[in-house]
Design a protein around this motif. Structure first.
Motif, mmCIF file in Angstrom:
data_model
loop_
_atom_site.group_PDB
_atom_site.id
_atom_site.type_symbol
_atom_site.label_atom_id
_atom_site.label_comp_id
_atom_site.label_asym_id
_atom_site.label_seq_id
_atom_site.Cartn_x
_atom_site.Cartn_y
_atom_site.Cartn_z
ATOM 1 N N ARG A 182 93.777 64.198 35.264
ATOM 2 C CA ARG A 182 93.343 63.631 36.536
ATOM 3 C C ARG A 182 91.950 64.125 36.902
ATOM 4 N NH1 ARG A 182 98.576 64.867 37.896
ATOM 5 N NH2 ARG A 182 97.985 66.604 39.232
ATOM 6 N N ARG A 183 91.686 65.398 36.634
ATOM 7 C CA ARG A 183 90.373 65.970 36.926
ATOM 8 C C ARG A 183 89.295 65.313 36.076
ATOM 9 N NH1 ARG A 183 91.988 70.649 36.718
ATOM 10 N NH2 ARG A 183 91.471 71.167 34.557
ATOM 11 N N HIS A 184 89.587 65.116 34.797
ATOM 12 C CA HIS A 184 88.628 64.457 33.908
ATOM 13 C C HIS A 184 88.363 63.022 34.372
ATOM 14 C CE1 HIS A 184 88.495 67.815 31.300
ATOM 15 N NE2 HIS A 184 89.643 67.612 30.693
ATOM 16 N N GLN A 185 89.434 62.322 34.760
ATOM 17 C CA GLN A 185 89.286 60.946 35.213
ATOM 18 C C GLN A 185 88.376 60.881 36.431
ATOM 19 O OE1 GLN A 185 90.203 58.173 33.912
ATOM 20 N NE2 GLN A 185 89.754 56.764 35.583
ATOM 21 N N ARG A 186 88.566 61.792 37.375
ATOM 22 C CA ARG A 186 87.722 61.785 38.568
ATOM 23 C C ARG A 186 86.274 62.120 38.233
ATOM 24 N NH1 ARG A 186 92.270 64.227 40.892
ATOM 25 N NH2 ARG A 186 91.316 66.290 40.759
ATOM 26 N N SER A 187 86.066 62.994 37.253
ATOM 27 C CA SER A 187 84.705 63.353 36.848
ATOM 28 C C SER A 187 83.974 62.145 36.267
ATOM 29 C CB SER A 187 84.746 64.483 35.808
ATOM 30 O OG SER A 187 85.272 65.666 36.363
ATOM 31 N N ILE A 188 84.678 61.362 35.455
ATOM 32 C CA ILE A 188 84.082 60.160 34.874
ATOM 33 C C ILE A 188 83.758 59.160 35.982
ATOM 34 C CG2 ILE A 188 84.459 58.190 33.350
ATOM 35 C CD1 ILE A 188 86.290 60.029 31.669
ATOM 36 N N GLU A 189 84.706 58.965 36.894
ATOM 37 C CA GLU A 189 84.489 58.036 37.993
ATOM 38 C C GLU A 189 83.285 58.446 38.827
ATOM 39 O OE1 GLU A 189 88.003 57.709 40.353
ATOM 40 O OE2 GLU A 189 89.264 57.493 38.587
ATOM 41 N N SER A 190 83.170 59.744 39.114
ATOM 42 C CA SER A 190 82.057 60.235 39.934
ATOM 43 C C SER A 190 80.726 59.999 39.245
ATOM 44 C CB SER A 190 82.234 61.729 40.217
ATOM 45 O OG SER A 190 83.383 61.964 41.003
ATOM 46 N N ALA A 191 80.679 60.231 37.931
ATOM 47 C CA ALA A 191 79.445 60.017 37.179
ATOM 48 C C ALA A 191 79.066 58.540 37.180
ATOM 49 C CB ALA A 191 79.614 60.531 35.748
ATOM 50 N N VAL A 192 80.054 57.676 36.971
ATOM 51 C CA VAL A 192 79.810 56.235 36.973
ATOM 52 C C VAL A 192 79.296 55.787 38.338
ATOM 53 C CG1 VAL A 192 80.934 53.971 36.882
ATOM 54 C CG2 VAL A 192 81.465 55.692 35.154
ATOM 55 N N HIS A 193 79.950 56.256 39.391
ATOM 56 C CA HIS A 193 79.567 55.876 40.748
ATOM 57 C C HIS A 193 78.138 56.318 41.058
ATOM 58 C CE1 HIS A 193 80.235 54.776 44.926
ATOM 59 N NE2 HIS A 193 79.744 55.951 45.296
ATOM 60 N N LYS A 194 77.809 57.545 40.700
ATOM 61 C CA LYS A 194 76.478 58.081 40.967
ATOM 62 C C LYS A 194 75.409 57.281 40.226
ATOM 63 C CE LYS A 194 73.804 62.382 40.781
ATOM 64 N NZ LYS A 194 73.865 63.844 40.449
#
Length: 238
Positions: free
Chosen positions: A91-103
């Motif tokens: 879940r932590r990895h998934q959120r990290s990817i999402e945050s990078a994509v969003h940024k």
């Protein structure tokens, strides 16, 4: 269905209501990662059905199907809570990817490519693609509570335990979510659109999609995970 002695015929009831178990299992697994096996949910659901047969009391004024549905779903939820159906690390990895994509989407004004996402996360392209493979179980939406809560039970109670069909507002929200999701899919890179269409609209498995695209199954898995991250980034503010 009763025996000659006036008792519920357990075998006949199990056979009659086994489709209910399968239906509930399929409804539930649609909101869970792909690593959760449908057969496991059906198995524990049948145990829940058997328990319902033992505990049912017609004198309480409740229909058996209503009572059984609660016991079946309860057994499935208990099984999910008791197993590591999605690790905190994933879940932590998934959120990290999402945050990078969003940024990057905010910065570039377009969908970032894999190399750009990897750089934003401080990873090599190979390491980033390996990470995509690790979070392969993620689903389109409702993967976890959008608030970012890490609690498994909270997620299950919010998105699985409730009978959504009984709530008109939930149905309306689901319709709006679907509209937003369709629009977000249109903005995915072309190859990722193909993957999502084949996987969710045409019910093709990863191996079949890989054959169509002429890539490896692991590559399809990576594209699927990356598509999920992009979609969840787009839907974050929904």
């Amino acid at each position: 269905m009763y025996t000659a002695k006036g008792r519920l015929d357990a075998n006949a009831m199990l056979k009659q209501y086994s489709p209910l178990v399968r239906r509930l299992a399929h409804q539930m697994i649609a909101k869970l990662p792909a690593n959760v096996e449908i057969d496991d949910l059906i198995q524990v659901g049948m145990i829940g059905l058997s328990d319902a047969l033992t505990r049912f009391d017609a004198g309480q004024g409740v229909q058996f199907e209503t009572f059984a549905t609660q016991r079946i779903r309860g057994a499935m939820l208990d099984e999910l809570r008791g197993s590591d159906w999605m690790s905190r690390g994933d879940r932590r990895h998934q959120r990290s990817i999402e945050s990078a994509v969003h940024k990057l989407e905010q910065k570039l004004g377009r969908a970032p490519n894999e190399s750009e996402i990897a750089k934003e996360m401080g990873l090599t392209l190979a390491d980033y693609q390996e990470l995509l493979g690790k979070v392969r179980g993620t689903q389109l939406v409702y993967l976890e509570d959008m608030s970012g809560d890490d609690g498994d039970d909270d997620y299950l109670d919010r998105h699985i335990a409730a009978d959504e069909t009984a709530n008109p507002l939930s149905l309306l929200n689901d319709h709006r979510m679907r509209e937003a999701l369709v629009e977000a899919i249109k903005n995915l890179p072309e190859r990722e659109q193909y993957v999502m269409s084949m996987y969710y609209e045409h019910d093709m498995n990863l191996k079949e999609i890989a054959a169509v695209l002429g890539v490896t199954e692991s590559r399809v898995c990576q594209l699927h995970s990356q598509s999920i991250a992009r979609l969840r980034s787009k839907l974050r503010e929904w």
